[in-house]
Motif scaffolding. Sequence first.
Motif, PDB file in Angstrom:
ATOM      1  N   CYS A 161      -6.082  -5.398 -11.793  1.00  0.00           N
ATOM      2  CA  CYS A 161      -4.971  -5.361 -10.828  1.00  0.00           C
ATOM      3  C   CYS A 161      -5.451  -4.936  -9.447  1.00  0.00           C
ATOM      4  O   CYS A 161      -5.002  -5.481  -8.426  1.00  0.00           O
ATOM      5  CB  CYS A 161      -3.881  -4.415 -11.311  1.00  0.00           C
ATOM      6  N   ARG A 162      -6.354  -3.968  -9.409  1.00  0.00           N
ATOM      7  CA  ARG A 162      -6.861  -3.500  -8.118  1.00  0.00           C
ATOM      8  C   ARG A 162      -7.708  -4.567  -7.424  1.00  0.00           C
ATOM      9  O   ARG A 162      -7.674  -4.704  -6.199  1.00  0.00           O
ATOM     10  CB  ARG A 162      -7.642  -2.202  -8.295  1.00  0.00           C
ATOM     11  N   THR A 213       0.840  -1.201   0.000  1.00  0.00           N
ATOM     12  CA  THR A 213       0.000   0.000   0.000  1.00  0.00           C
ATOM     13  C   THR A 213       0.871   1.245   0.000  1.00  0.00           C
ATOM     14  O   THR A 213       1.189   1.795  -1.047  1.00  0.00           O
ATOM     15  CB  THR A 213      -0.959   0.000   1.205  1.00  0.00           C
ATOM     16  N   LEU A 254       0.685  -3.364 -13.200  1.00  0.00           N
ATOM     17  CA  LEU A 254      -0.208  -2.713 -14.148  1.00  0.00           C
ATOM     18  C   LEU A 254       0.382  -2.733 -15.562  1.00  0.00           C
ATOM     19  O   LEU A 254      -0.312  -3.067 -16.533  1.00  0.00           O
ATOM     20  CB  LEU A 254      -0.474  -1.274 -13.704  1.00  0.00           C
ATOM     21  N   GLU A 290      -5.966  -1.957 -15.066  1.00  0.00           N
ATOM     22  CA  GLU A 290      -5.863  -1.393 -13.720  1.00  0.00           C
ATOM     23  C   GLU A 290      -6.972  -1.906 -12.814  1.00  0.00           C
ATOM     24  O   GLU A 290      -6.735  -2.215 -11.629  1.00  0.00           O
ATOM     25  CB  GLU A 290      -5.914   0.133 -13.775  1.00  0.00           C
ATOM     26  N   HIS A 348      -5.165  -7.066  -6.142  1.00  0.00           N
ATOM     27  CA  HIS A 348      -4.472  -6.406  -5.043  1.00  0.00           C
ATOM     28  C   HIS A 348      -5.314  -6.464  -3.771  1.00  0.00           C
ATOM     29  O   HIS A 348      -4.826  -6.793  -2.681  1.00  0.00           O
ATOM     30  CB  HIS A 348      -4.218  -4.950  -5.444  1.00  0.00           C
ATOM     31  N   SER A 349      -6.598  -6.165  -3.903  1.00  0.00           N
ATOM     32  CA  SER A 349      -7.506  -6.175  -2.758  1.00  0.00           C
ATOM     33  C   SER A 349      -7.662  -7.576  -2.183  1.00  0.00           C
ATOM     34  O   SER A 349      -7.671  -7.763  -0.961  1.00  0.00           O
ATOM     35  CB  SER A 349      -8.871  -5.623  -3.188  1.00  0.00           C
ATOM     36  N   PHE A 386       3.030  -2.024  -7.785  1.00  0.00           N
ATOM     37  CA  PHE A 386       1.746  -1.918  -8.480  1.00  0.00           C
ATOM     38  C   PHE A 386       1.944  -1.437  -9.914  1.00  0.00           C
ATOM     39  O   PHE A 386       1.286  -1.919 -10.839  1.00  0.00           O
ATOM     40  CB  PHE A 386       0.804  -0.976  -7.733  1.00  0.00           C
TER      41      PHE A 386
END
Length: 205
Positions: free
Chosen positions: A166-167, A125, A136, A163, A170-171, A132
């Motif tokens: 990826c998010r 984060t 991406l 994106e 990531h989450s 990240f």
Amino acid sequence: MTASRTPLSRHDAADLEARILDAALIQFAKVGVKKTTIEDVARQAGVDRVTVYRRVGSRDDLVQAVISREVATLLAVLGAMPERHDSIDDLVADIFVTVVTRWRTHPMVERILTVEPERVIMKLTVDGATTFTMCLAATATILEGAVARGLLADADDLRTRAEIVCRVVHSLILAPHGTAQLGSDDELAAFARRYLVPVVTNARG
């Protein structure tokens, strides 16, 4: 041991840095980051602590370098995937399953999540911009590869779709527990086909 004063060739310098990162990865997987010292890494790599500082940096620099290398290795694997599939659904599912299972079974990640999970959160984060950005860029390249193979229609918003995916991933990495059942490869693949493929293809249900 003492640090060598003889300038290294580019190849030798790369080999030395790789050896240091290999040693750091071993130590992080054994005891976590907090209990690893530069001296531990130097001993494992067969060099002195000055060499570690000079070639990579501090312990935090080692963590970032190891993570960046591991991510780059995984992204290289993912980058070859468009050539192995004849449908975008299969490609997206394969990528998602590979990323999540690699993350779950990585020895360094497992150890750090067990003994110091806050460090993982920080690296993904607050300190995670570099990682990240790498993910991406690689995902966008994979989608472009899918376009080139005729698996996906070209569009001017491919990077935005990359994106979003990826998010989501990531989450899920940061907060793996939820209502979705994602314990097995089959469950991961089904999730990707139902929720991520529509994002990638921009399908509107």
